[in-house]
Design a protein around this motif. Structure first.
Motif, PDB file in Angstrom:
ATOM      1  N   ILE A  20      -4.779   8.689   6.046  1.00  0.00           N
ATOM      2  CA  ILE A  20      -5.337   7.995   4.878  1.00  0.00           C
ATOM      3  C   ILE A  20      -4.222   7.420   4.020  1.00  0.00           C
ATOM      4  CG2 ILE A  20      -6.561   8.361   2.687  1.00  0.00           C
ATOM      5  CD1 ILE A  20      -8.383  10.345   4.267  1.00  0.00           C
ATOM      6  N   ILE A  21      -3.203   8.214   3.759  1.00  0.00           N
ATOM      7  CA  ILE A  21      -2.081   7.752   2.935  1.00  0.00           C
ATOM      8  C   ILE A  21      -1.395   6.550   3.588  1.00  0.00           C
ATOM      9  CG2 ILE A  21       0.228   8.371   2.091  1.00  0.00           C
ATOM     10  CD1 ILE A  21      -0.935  11.274   1.739  1.00  0.00           C
ATOM     11  N   THR A  22      -1.192   6.628   4.886  1.00  0.00           N
ATOM     12  CA  THR A  22      -0.538   5.516   5.593  1.00  0.00           C
ATOM     13  C   THR A  22      -1.398   4.259   5.544  1.00  0.00           C
ATOM     14  OG1 THR A  22       0.518   7.152   7.028  1.00  0.00           O
ATOM     15  CG2 THR A  22       0.623   4.857   7.729  1.00  0.00           C
ATOM     16  N   ASN A  23      -2.716   4.422   5.688  1.00  0.00           N
ATOM     17  CA  ASN A  23      -3.617   3.267   5.557  1.00  0.00           C
ATOM     18  C   ASN A  23      -3.583   2.709   4.138  1.00  0.00           C
ATOM     19  OD1 ASN A  23      -5.596   2.537   7.986  1.00  0.00           O
ATOM     20  ND2 ASN A  23      -5.018   4.694   8.139  1.00  0.00           N
ATOM     21  N   GLU A  24      -3.517   3.576   3.131  1.00  0.00           N
ATOM     22  CA  GLU A  24      -3.389   3.114   1.747  1.00  0.00           C
ATOM     23  C   GLU A  24      -2.110   2.300   1.560  1.00  0.00           C
ATOM     24  OE1 GLU A  24      -5.653   6.808  -0.546  1.00  0.00           O
ATOM     25  OE2 GLU A  24      -3.477   6.736  -0.516  1.00  0.00           O
ATOM     26  N   LEU A  25      -1.031   2.781   2.159  1.00  0.00           N
ATOM     27  CA  LEU A  25       0.232   2.056   2.061  1.00  0.00           C
ATOM     28  C   LEU A  25       0.136   0.693   2.745  1.00  0.00           C
ATOM     29  CD1 LEU A  25       2.744   4.977   2.649  1.00  0.00           C
ATOM     30  CD2 LEU A  25       2.419   3.678   0.533  1.00  0.00           C
ATOM     31  N   MET A  26      -0.518   0.641   3.901  1.00  0.00           N
ATOM     32  CA  MET A  26      -0.722  -0.640   4.586  1.00  0.00           C
ATOM     33  C   MET A  26      -1.438  -1.627   3.668  1.00  0.00           C
ATOM     34  SD  MET A  26       0.392  -0.890   7.767  1.00  0.00           S
ATOM     35  CE  MET A  26      -0.611  -2.233   8.382  1.00  0.00           C
ATOM     36  N   VAL A  27      -2.521  -1.177   3.050  1.00  0.00           N
ATOM     37  CA  VAL A  27      -3.300  -2.038   2.152  1.00  0.00           C
ATOM     38  C   VAL A  27      -2.427  -2.483   0.976  1.00  0.00           C
ATOM     39  CG1 VAL A  27      -5.239  -2.047   0.529  1.00  0.00           C
ATOM     40  CG2 VAL A  27      -5.545  -1.130   2.839  1.00  0.00           C
ATOM     41  N   ALA A  28      -1.676  -1.561   0.397  1.00  0.00           N
ATOM     42  CA  ALA A  28      -0.837  -1.895  -0.757  1.00  0.00           C
ATOM     43  C   ALA A  28       0.258  -2.900  -0.378  1.00  0.00           C
ATOM     44  CB  ALA A  28      -0.213  -0.631  -1.339  1.00  0.00           C
ATOM     45  N   PHE A  29       0.944  -2.669   0.746  1.00  0.00           N
ATOM     46  CA  PHE A  29       2.021  -3.572   1.150  1.00  0.00           C
ATOM     47  C   PHE A  29       1.500  -4.974   1.451  1.00  0.00           C
ATOM     48  CE2 PHE A  29       4.353   0.381   2.774  1.00  0.00           C
ATOM     49  CZ  PHE A  29       5.120   0.489   1.628  1.00  0.00           C
ATOM     50  N   ILE A  30       0.377  -5.064   2.150  1.00  0.00           N
ATOM     51  CA  ILE A  30      -0.145  -6.385   2.497  1.00  0.00           C
ATOM     52  C   ILE A  30      -0.669  -7.103   1.254  1.00  0.00           C
ATOM     53  CG2 ILE A  30      -1.848  -7.639   3.864  1.00  0.00           C
ATOM     54  CD1 ILE A  30      -1.568  -5.369   5.969  1.00  0.00           C
ATOM     55  N   THR A  31      -1.300  -6.360   0.354  1.00  0.00           N
ATOM     56  CA  THR A  31      -1.766  -6.958  -0.901  1.00  0.00           C
ATOM     57  C   THR A  31      -0.586  -7.521  -1.686  1.00  0.00           C
ATOM     58  OG1 THR A  31      -3.666  -5.465  -0.990  1.00  0.00           O
ATOM     59  CG2 THR A  31      -3.001  -6.500  -3.055  1.00  0.00           C
ATOM     60  N   GLU A  32       0.488  -6.733  -1.791  1.00  0.00           N
ATOM     61  CA  GLU A  32       1.680  -7.196  -2.507  1.00  0.00           C
ATOM     62  C   GLU A  32       2.314  -8.398  -1.797  1.00  0.00           C
ATOM     63  OE1 GLU A  32       4.412  -4.042  -3.533  1.00  0.00           O
ATOM     64  OE2 GLU A  32       2.741  -2.742  -4.127  1.00  0.00           O
ATOM     65  N   ALA A  33       2.280  -8.400  -0.474  1.00  0.00           N
ATOM     66  CA  ALA A  33       2.834  -9.532   0.280  1.00  0.00           C
ATOM     67  C   ALA A  33       2.041 -10.809  -0.009  1.00  0.00           C
ATOM     68  CB  ALA A  33       2.826  -9.231   1.775  1.00  0.00           C
ATOM     69  N   LEU A  44      10.127 -11.354  -1.304  1.00  0.00           N
ATOM     70  CA  LEU A  44       9.230 -10.219  -1.542  1.00  0.00           C
ATOM     71  C   LEU A  44       8.122 -10.169  -0.490  1.00  0.00           C
ATOM     72  CD1 LEU A  44       8.591  -7.794  -3.333  1.00  0.00           C
ATOM     73  CD2 LEU A  44       7.253  -9.330  -4.796  1.00  0.00           C
ATOM     74  N   PHE A  45       7.636 -11.332  -0.086  1.00  0.00           N
ATOM     75  CA  PHE A  45       6.642 -11.392   0.983  1.00  0.00           C
ATOM     76  C   PHE A  45       7.201 -10.758   2.252  1.00  0.00           C
ATOM     77  CE2 PHE A  45       5.073 -13.625   4.766  1.00  0.00           C
ATOM     78  CZ  PHE A  45       3.718 -13.357   4.677  1.00  0.00           C
ATOM     79  N   ASP A  46       8.395 -11.180   2.670  1.00  0.00           N
ATOM     80  CA  ASP A  46       9.027 -10.636   3.874  1.00  0.00           C
ATOM     81  C   ASP A  46       9.216  -9.130   3.761  1.00  0.00           C
ATOM     82  OD1 ASP A  46       9.129 -13.197   4.868  1.00  0.00           O
ATOM     83  OD2 ASP A  46      11.302 -13.444   4.581  1.00  0.00           O
ATOM     84  N   HIS A  47       9.682  -8.687   2.605  1.00  0.00           N
ATOM     85  CA  HIS A  47       9.921  -7.254   2.381  1.00  0.00           C
ATOM     86  C   HIS A  47       8.633  -6.449   2.578  1.00  0.00           C
ATOM     87  CE1 HIS A  47      11.494  -3.582   0.596  1.00  0.00           C
ATOM     88  NE2 HIS A  47      10.420  -3.567  -0.182  1.00  0.00           N
ATOM     89  N   ASN A  48       7.544  -6.909   1.980  1.00  0.00           N
ATOM     90  CA  ASN A  48       6.291  -6.168   2.059  1.00  0.00           C
ATOM     91  C   ASN A  48       5.651  -6.235   3.443  1.00  0.00           C
ATOM     92  OD1 ASN A  48       5.663  -4.843  -0.537  1.00  0.00           O
ATOM     93  ND2 ASN A  48       5.991  -6.901  -1.318  1.00  0.00           N
ATOM     94  N   ILE A  49       5.779  -7.341   4.134  1.00  0.00           N
ATOM     95  CA  ILE A  49       5.273  -7.412   5.509  1.00  0.00           C
ATOM     96  C   ILE A  49       6.068  -6.449   6.393  1.00  0.00           C
ATOM     97  CG2 ILE A  49       5.088  -8.867   7.569  1.00  0.00           C
ATOM     98  CD1 ILE A  49       2.847  -9.392   5.574  1.00  0.00           C
ATOM     99  N   ASN A  50       7.376  -6.387   6.203  1.00  0.00           N
ATOM    100  CA  ASN A  50       8.190  -5.437   6.977  1.00  0.00           C
ATOM    101  C   ASN A  50       7.810  -3.991   6.660  1.00  0.00           C
ATOM    102  OD1 ASN A  50       9.721  -7.133   8.639  1.00  0.00           O
ATOM    103  ND2 ASN A  50      11.127  -7.599   6.965  1.00  0.00           N
ATOM    104  N   LYS A  51       7.519  -3.699   5.404  1.00  0.00           N
ATOM    105  CA  LYS A  51       7.074  -2.349   5.030  1.00  0.00           C
ATOM    106  C   LYS A  51       5.726  -2.026   5.683  1.00  0.00           C
ATOM    107  CE  LYS A  51      10.142  -0.632   2.215  1.00  0.00           C
ATOM    108  NZ  LYS A  51      10.775   0.657   2.483  1.00  0.00           N
TER     109      LYS A  51
END
Length: 157
Positions: A20-33, A44-51
């Motif tokens: 669940i935490i990892t899925n939350e992080l996926m959602v957060a990183f892609i939203t920020e990207a 910042l887009f590149d950074h968040n997609i890589n994360k």
């Protein structure tokens, strides 16, 4: 949620909660990207997609292929990786948006599994999870987790 909150949640998490935490992080990183792309902040887009791709690799690494659903999740994760690569290299917001929606749906499903009282999945997994007593330490490179006699800390789908 800040980094320290995630660290505490991870240290105390059951295997389902780690997913669940990892899925939350996926959602957060892609939203920020996507927000960064709207603001034309390519760095910042590149950074968040890589994360997001790093988090996706954690999900892939945690798959237990003795479980039949793991193969289906693996194929889904490979597709997500392909779309994230397209988003990264082509600056394609549609690809990132597609994966964002996919992981929002996956997150809802994992939360439902965790909160299902009759299924006892979360209870069973929690009983099998190793206990962390003094798990977070500072090392030269930052925070490290220590689990004595580690029996494979992580999550299995």
């Amino acid at each position: 949620m800040n980094k320290e909150d995630y660290i505490l949640r991870i240290a105390q998490a059951t295997p389902v909660q780690l997913v669940i935490i990892t899925n939350e992080l996926m959602v957060a990183f892609i939203t920020e990207a996507l927000d960064a792309l709207k603001d034309s902040n390519i760095e910042l887009f590149d950074h968040n997609i890589n994360k997001a791709k790093d988090a996706l690799m954690q999900l892939i690494d945690g798959l237990d292929f003795e479980n039949p659903i793991a193969q289906e999740l693996y194929e889904l994760y490979l597709y997500a990786n392909e779309r994230l690569n397209k988003a990264f290299f082509a600056r394609d917001a549609d690809s990132a948006q597609e994966i964002l929606e996919m992981f929002q749906n996956l997150l809802e499903g994992w939360v439902a599994i965790e909160n299902t009282p009759d299924d006892r999945i979360a209870e069973t997994l929690a009983e099998e999870a190793p206990q962390v007593f003094a798990g977070l330490t500072y090392g030269r490179d930052g925070l490290s987790e220590y689990i004595p006699e580690d029996e494979g800390r992580g999550f299995k789908a």
